[in-house]
Design a protein around this motif. Structure first.
Motif, PDB file in Angstrom:
ATOM      1  N   ILE A 156      59.352-108.426 -21.466  1.00 54.87           N
ATOM      2  CA  ILE A 156      60.267-109.453 -21.600  1.00 54.87           C
ATOM      3  C   ILE A 156      61.713-109.137 -21.009  1.00 54.87           C
ATOM      4  O   ILE A 156      62.139-108.062 -21.496  1.00 54.87           O
ATOM      5  CB  ILE A 156      60.324-109.768 -23.096  1.00 54.87           C
ATOM      6  CG1 ILE A 156      58.853-110.364 -23.508  1.00 54.87           C
ATOM      7  CG2 ILE A 156      61.445-110.958 -23.148  1.00 54.87           C
ATOM      8  CD1 ILE A 156      59.144-110.576 -25.064  1.00 54.87           C
ATOM      9  N   VAL A 157      62.400-109.797 -20.305  1.00 51.50           N
ATOM     10  CA  VAL A 157      63.474-109.427 -19.708  1.00 51.50           C
ATOM     11  C   VAL A 157      64.541-110.609 -19.979  1.00 51.50           C
ATOM     12  O   VAL A 157      63.906-111.944 -20.362  1.00 51.50           O
ATOM     13  CB  VAL A 157      63.630-109.171 -18.138  1.00 51.50           C
ATOM     14  CG1 VAL A 157      62.682-107.925 -18.081  1.00 51.50           C
ATOM     15  CG2 VAL A 157      63.014-110.430 -17.435  1.00 51.50           C
ATOM     16  N   ALA A 158      65.568-110.436 -19.943  1.00 55.95           N
ATOM     17  CA  ALA A 158      66.625-111.755 -20.253  1.00 55.95           C
ATOM     18  C   ALA A 158      68.060-111.693 -19.256  1.00 55.95           C
ATOM     19  O   ALA A 158      68.525-110.736 -18.634  1.00 55.95           O
ATOM     20  CB  ALA A 158      67.239-111.577 -21.568  1.00 55.95           C
ATOM     21  N   VAL A 159      68.449-112.948 -18.734  1.00 54.14           N
ATOM     22  CA  VAL A 159      69.271-112.932 -17.860  1.00 54.14           C
ATOM     23  C   VAL A 159      70.548-113.915 -18.705  1.00 54.14           C
ATOM     24  O   VAL A 159      70.537-114.928 -18.666  1.00 54.14           O
ATOM     25  CB  VAL A 159      69.064-113.667 -16.725  1.00 54.14           C
ATOM     26  CG1 VAL A 159      70.297-113.821 -15.742  1.00 54.14           C
ATOM     27  CG2 VAL A 159      67.888-113.249 -16.122  1.00 54.14           C
ATOM     28  N   PRO A 160      71.453-112.972 -19.300  1.00 53.32           N
ATOM     29  CA  PRO A 160      72.584-113.853 -19.958  1.00 53.32           C
ATOM     30  C   PRO A 160      73.528-114.113 -18.929  1.00 53.32           C
ATOM     31  O   PRO A 160      74.258-113.460 -18.318  1.00 53.32           O
ATOM     32  CB  PRO A 160      73.129-112.680 -20.824  1.00 53.32           C
ATOM     33  CG  PRO A 160      72.797-111.306 -20.384  1.00 53.32           C
ATOM     34  CD  PRO A 160      71.458-111.636 -19.425  1.00 53.32           C
ATOM     35  N   ALA A 189      60.559-114.138 -19.029  1.00 52.82           N
ATOM     36  CA  ALA A 189      62.055-113.976 -18.469  1.00 52.82           C
ATOM     37  C   ALA A 189      62.580-115.137 -19.467  1.00 52.82           C
ATOM     38  O   ALA A 189      62.463-116.320 -19.482  1.00 52.82           O
ATOM     39  CB  ALA A 189      62.249-114.164 -17.057  1.00 52.82           C
ATOM     40  N   VAL A 190      63.848-114.817 -20.114  1.00 47.00           N
ATOM     41  CA  VAL A 190      64.880-115.737 -20.838  1.00 47.00           C
ATOM     42  C   VAL A 190      66.198-115.729 -20.083  1.00 47.00           C
ATOM     43  O   VAL A 190      66.912-114.806 -19.787  1.00 47.00           O
ATOM     44  CB  VAL A 190      65.022-114.869 -22.274  1.00 47.00           C
ATOM     45  CG1 VAL A 190      65.894-115.817 -22.870  1.00 47.00           C
ATOM     46  CG2 VAL A 190      63.633-114.805 -23.036  1.00 47.00           C
ATOM     47  N   ILE A 191      66.277-117.170 -19.591  1.00 46.04           N
ATOM     48  CA  ILE A 191      67.604-117.352 -19.046  1.00 46.04           C
ATOM     49  C   ILE A 191      68.490-117.819 -20.094  1.00 46.04           C
ATOM     50  O   ILE A 191      68.363-118.925 -20.479  1.00 46.04           O
ATOM     51  CB  ILE A 191      67.385-118.162 -17.801  1.00 46.04           C
ATOM     52  CG1 ILE A 191      66.397-117.809 -16.868  1.00 46.04           C
ATOM     53  CG2 ILE A 191      68.820-118.471 -17.112  1.00 46.04           C
ATOM     54  CD1 ILE A 191      66.112-118.665 -15.714  1.00 46.04           C
ATOM     55  N   ASP A 192      69.536-117.146 -20.575  1.00 46.06           N
ATOM     56  CA  ASP A 192      70.319-117.542 -21.699  1.00 46.06           C
ATOM     57  C   ASP A 192      71.740-118.216 -21.112  1.00 46.06           C
ATOM     58  O   ASP A 192      72.438-117.507 -20.468  1.00 46.06           O
ATOM     59  CB  ASP A 192      70.707-116.553 -22.615  1.00 46.06           C
ATOM     60  CG  ASP A 192      71.671-117.135 -23.738  1.00 46.06           C
ATOM     61  OD1 ASP A 192      71.135-117.641 -24.710  1.00 46.06           O
ATOM     62  OD2 ASP A 192      72.845-116.626 -23.853  1.00 46.06           O
TER      63      ASP A 192
END
Length: 280
Positions: A156-160, A189-192
């Motif tokens: 799991i990766v995220a892009v704030p 992938a979570v795009i916040d």
């Protein structure tokens, strides 16, 4: 024809003075320009060489001045410093011309002065180009720093995202996200967008492009940070995210990613969160 002959004589007189009083002119030039003597000496000799050949080819002189301007631009000097250093040669030569006192020397100085003015303008143009490139490079670096891709959990990766999302930034986001997906093998992938001030049609299109790019790499995307104001705007504009999962907060998006990854999230008695993978 008479004017041409006089011009040639005046030019040759200035060239002779540059040669005869080289040490005096260079010493005075260094004093006026307040620049390293080796830099000015190279420029002076290149100028002398070009004038002695009589072809008017100042390519070497222009090259030295351009490099000097670029170096000073990178060092943070104002453009006036380099131009002032170039114009200082006129003052240094004029002292010799005035002492000589001949009419041809004065006529030749006018010609030489125009030549130096052109070279001074070259330093301004080169400086402007160099500073523009420096600013563009710094903007790209800041753009990369403002779009980090972080690993939240295995797979799991995220892009704030913070600030406005335009085409250039979208390209950077996609490149960094796709590279991270390749490096980590993440499938979620979570795009916040909590830090994005507003979402319009253009921003929505940029988000969709990022999600599609990630899907092509085999990763499922979740968009989080859909605040009430943004939700209202999206509905008003008629923007549709299709089958893309959206969540109100990053915590909700992370919980969704956990569930999709087969990780169970439960609350323990001491109010802490216990996380375990299925089958463990």
């Amino acid at each position: 024809m008479i004017l041409t002959v006089h011009s040639d004589v005046a030019r040759r007189r200035v060239e002779d003075l540059l040669q005869e009083h080289e040490e005096q002119i260079i010493a005075r030039w260094v004093q006026i320009a307040k620049a390293p003597s080796d830099e000015l000496l190279d420029i002076y000799r290149a100028l002398r060489s070009a004038l002695d050949q009589g072809k008017g080819d100042l390519a070497d002189v222009r090259g030295l001045l351009a490099e000097l301007s670029r170096t000073r631009a990178r060092a943070g000097h104002p453009p006036s410093d380099t131009a002032r250093a170039v114009f200082g040669l006129k003052e240094a030569l004029y002292e010799v011309v005035a002492a000589d006192g001949e009419a041809e020397a004065l006529r030749g100085f006018i010609w030489f002065s125009r030549l130096i003015d052109d070279l001074g303008l070259l330093t301004f143009e080169t400086f402007a180009d160099a500073r523009e490139k420096i600013i563009m490079d710094q903007a790209e670096q800041l753009l990369e720093l403002s779009t980090p891709v972080v690993k939240l959990w295995d797979g799991i990766v995220a892009v704030p995202l913070i600030g406005t999302l335009d085409s250039a930034r979208t390209q950077v986001v996609m490149e960094k996200l796709l590279q991270t997906l390749v490096d980590t093998g993440a499938e979620h992938a979570v795009i916040d967008i909590t830090g994005v001030p507003a979402v319009d049609t253009q921003v929505a299109q940029h988000l969709l492009k990022t999600v599609v790019a990630a899907r092509l790499m085999g990763a499922e995307c979740v968009i989080s940070g859909i605040r009430p104001q943004i939700a209202h705007t999206i509905v008003t504009l008629g923007i549709e995210f299709g089958d893309i999962v959206t969540k109100a907060s990053l915590a909700d998006a992370l919980a969704h990613a956990f569930r999709r990854s087969g990780v169970q999230v439960t609350a323990s008695r001491n109010s802490r969160i216990a996380v375990r993978a299925e089958g463990v």
